[in-house]
Design a protein around this motif. Structure first.
Motif, short mmCIF file in Angstrom:
data_model
loop_
_atom_site.label_atom_id
_atom_site.label_comp_id
_atom_site.label_asym_id
_atom_site.label_seq_id
_atom_site.Cartn_x
_atom_site.Cartn_y
_atom_site.Cartn_z
N THR A 210 0.82 -1.22 0.00
CA THR A 210 0.00 0.00 0.00
C THR A 210 0.85 1.27 0.00
OG1 THR A 210 -0.15 -0.10 2.42
CG2 THR A 210 -1.93 -1.13 1.17
N GLY A 211 2.15 1.14 0.30
CA GLY A 211 3.04 2.29 0.24
C GLY A 211 3.59 2.49 -1.16
N ALA A 212 4.61 3.30 -1.27
CA ALA A 212 5.23 3.57 -2.57
C ALA A 212 5.87 2.31 -3.12
CB ALA A 212 6.27 4.68 -2.42
N VAL A 213 5.77 2.12 -4.42
CA VAL A 213 6.42 1.00 -5.08
C VAL A 213 7.89 1.36 -5.29
CG1 VAL A 213 6.47 -0.49 -7.11
CG2 VAL A 213 4.29 0.36 -6.24
N ARG A 214 8.79 0.55 -4.79
CA ARG A 214 10.21 0.86 -4.85
C ARG A 214 10.76 0.75 -6.27
NH1 ARG A 214 12.15 -2.21 0.74
NH2 ARG A 214 10.94 -0.86 2.13
N GLU A 215 11.75 1.56 -6.55
CA GLU A 215 12.41 1.54 -7.85
C GLU A 215 13.53 0.49 -7.83
OE1 GLU A 215 11.91 3.15 -10.62
OE2 GLU A 215 10.36 4.58 -9.99
N ALA B 91 9.23 -10.30 -1.19
CA ALA B 91 8.09 -9.51 -0.72
C ALA B 91 8.55 -8.39 0.20
CB ALA B 91 7.08 -10.41 -0.01
N ALA B 92 9.44 -8.72 1.15
CA ALA B 92 9.94 -7.71 2.08
C ALA B 92 10.77 -6.65 1.35
CB ALA B 92 10.78 -8.38 3.16
N LYS B 93 11.58 -7.08 0.38
CA LYS B 93 12.41 -6.15 -0.38
C LYS B 93 11.58 -5.13 -1.13
CE LYS B 93 16.06 -6.29 -3.95
NZ LYS B 93 16.87 -7.22 -4.79
N LEU B 94 10.42 -5.55 -1.61
CA LEU B 94 9.55 -4.65 -2.38
C LEU B 94 8.66 -3.80 -1.49
CD1 LEU B 94 8.46 -7.03 -5.29
CD2 LEU B 94 10.21 -5.26 -5.32
N GLY B 95 8.64 -4.07 -0.19
CA GLY B 95 7.82 -3.27 0.71
C GLY B 95 6.46 -3.86 1.02
N GLY C 72 19.44 -15.12 -8.27
CA GLY C 72 20.43 -14.35 -7.52
C GLY C 72 20.88 -13.08 -8.21
N ARG C 73 20.22 -12.68 -9.30
CA ARG C 73 20.60 -11.47 -10.05
C ARG C 73 19.59 -10.33 -9.88
NH1 ARG C 73 24.13 -13.19 -14.77
NH2 ARG C 73 24.58 -15.40 -14.41
N GLY C 74 18.57 -10.55 -9.05
CA GLY C 74 17.56 -9.51 -8.84
C GLY C 74 16.49 -9.46 -9.91
N PHE C 75 16.44 -10.44 -10.80
CA PHE C 75 15.47 -10.41 -11.89
C PHE C 75 14.04 -10.52 -11.37
CE2 PHE C 75 18.64 -12.27 -15.23
CZ PHE C 75 19.26 -11.03 -15.31
N ALA C 76 13.81 -11.43 -10.41
CA ALA C 76 12.45 -11.62 -9.90
C ALA C 76 11.96 -10.35 -9.20
CB ALA C 76 12.40 -12.80 -8.94
N SER C 77 12.81 -9.76 -8.38
CA SER C 77 12.41 -8.54 -7.65
C SER C 77 12.09 -7.40 -8.59
CB SER C 77 13.52 -8.12 -6.69
OG SER C 77 13.78 -9.12 -5.73
N ALA C 78 12.97 -7.18 -9.58
CA ALA C 78 12.76 -6.08 -10.52
C ALA C 78 11.51 -6.31 -11.38
CB ALA C 78 13.99 -5.91 -11.41
N SER C 79 11.28 -7.55 -11.79
CA SER C 79 10.08 -7.86 -12.58
C SER C 79 8.82 -7.65 -11.75
CB SER C 79 10.16 -9.31 -13.08
OG SER C 79 11.27 -9.52 -13.92
N ALA C 80 8.84 -8.13 -10.50
CA ALA C 80 7.68 -7.97 -9.63
C ALA C 80 7.42 -6.50 -9.33
CB ALA C 80 7.88 -8.74 -8.34
N CYS C 81 8.48 -5.71 -9.24
CA CYS C 81 8.33 -4.28 -9.02
C CYS C 81 7.52 -3.64 -10.14
CB CYS C 81 9.71 -3.64 -8.91
SG CYS C 81 9.72 -1.85 -8.81
N LEU C 82 7.83 -4.00 -11.38
CA LEU C 82 7.11 -3.44 -12.53
C LEU C 82 5.65 -3.89 -12.54
CD1 LEU C 82 9.75 -3.77 -15.40
CD2 LEU C 82 9.12 -1.72 -14.10
N VAL C 83 5.41 -5.15 -12.20
CA VAL C 83 4.04 -5.66 -12.17
C VAL C 83 3.24 -4.98 -11.06
CG1 VAL C 83 2.59 -7.70 -11.79
CG2 VAL C 83 4.62 -7.85 -13.26
N ALA C 84 3.87 -4.81 -9.89
CA ALA C 84 3.19 -4.11 -8.79
C ALA C 84 2.82 -2.70 -9.19
CB ALA C 84 4.07 -4.11 -7.55
N ARG C 85 3.75 -2.02 -9.87
CA ARG C 85 3.47 -0.65 -10.31
C ARG C 85 2.30 -0.62 -11.31
NH1 ARG C 85 8.24 0.72 -11.70
NH2 ARG C 85 8.73 1.73 -9.72
#
Length: 257
Positions: A120-125, A238-242, A201-214
């Motif tokens: 519910t907070g800001a979506v992290r970059e 999940a924690a990394k993305l907020g 281990g390259r951050g692909f999942a986190s970065a992809s999920a960030c875009l989908v969340a946005r």
């Protein structure tokens, strides 16, 4: 006890279940016509409801106020305890339904938590050069990575790309990681992720999920992240993305499964 047969009936049942982080997948599947449902009692306070995805038939959702009704609806859907059946239900149903399963089948039951988070907070970059949103014209790229039968909350991959959201890491012309909406309701969008083992281990999942969340937020919905309590990697993302935990349900599993 009856089978919900028409799409109008599925839509009414989805409305009765409500639009929450815990119901976004079963309600979304019902609204998309991609799940079967069995009910006992009358809306809005059903004695028992079981929703069974066409794709993941061994993980039905159970709802209701009568544990006996929930178990009677679950019981005929599969050879529970011998085919890895894992019904998902609220914590208050777990003790009585577990006791009924053990009494009627002789199968010992264990519980496994299903954790629900919202953002519910800001979506992290999280900018990773290989990661981008997927567009409708990327259907062939997605289908080469992902069998269309796995689109879960959407009838086709094209439907996912048009009506939902997906993002992934593209390396040498092919997808190696993917985040996507599992299901959508009027208020929520549930996110699923996966990465090829060689590219973890390259951050692909986190970065992809960030875009989908946005993208979910741009569509006026709240992003939801649900995962098993033992899935440490998913919980870390999940924690990394907020994302923040808001509730839990429980899977019932046979001991040893």
């Amino acid at each position: 006890m009856s089978l919900v047969q028409t799409q109008d009936e599925r839509a009414l049942l989805a409305e009765a279940l409500g639009d929450t982080p815990e119901t976004v997948i079963p309600a979304g599947l019902l609204l998309a016509g991609l799940a079967d449902a069995h009910v006992c009692g009358e809306a809005p306070r059903f004695d028992g409801v079981v929703v069974q995805s066409h794709l993941l038939r061994r993980e039905p959702w159970g709802f209701g106020c009568d544990p006996s009704a929930v178990w009677e609806l679950l019981r005929p859907l599969n050879d529970w305890g011998r085919k890895a059946m894992s019904p998902n239900m609220s914590a208050d149903l777990v003790p009585p339904v577990s006791a009924l399963i053990e009494r009627d089948t002789g199968v010992r039951v264990r519980s496994y938590g299903d954790v629900y988070h919202t953002l519910t907070g800001a979506v992290r970059e999280l900018c990773v050069p290989e990661v981008r949103l997927l567009k409708p014209e990327d259907a062939d790229l997605l289908s080469a990575y992902w069998d269309g039968s796995r689109a879960m909350g959407f009838a086709t991959l094209e439907g996912l790309l048009t009506d939902g959201a997906a993002a992934g890491a593209v390396v040498e012309g092919r997808l190696v990681a993917l985040a996507h909406t599992n299901a959508m309701t009027a208020k929520h969008g549930d996110i699923g992720v996966e990465t090829d083992e060689a590219w973890r281990g390259r951050g692909f999942a986190s970065a992809s999920a960030c875009l989908v969340a946005r993208r979910i937020r741009e569509m006026g919905r709240t992003p939801v992240w649900s995962t098993g309590e033992g899935n440490a990697a998913s919980l870390r993302v999940a924690a990394k993305l907020g994302f923040v935990e808001v509730s839990r349900r429980v899977y019932l599993k046979a001991h040893g499964s």
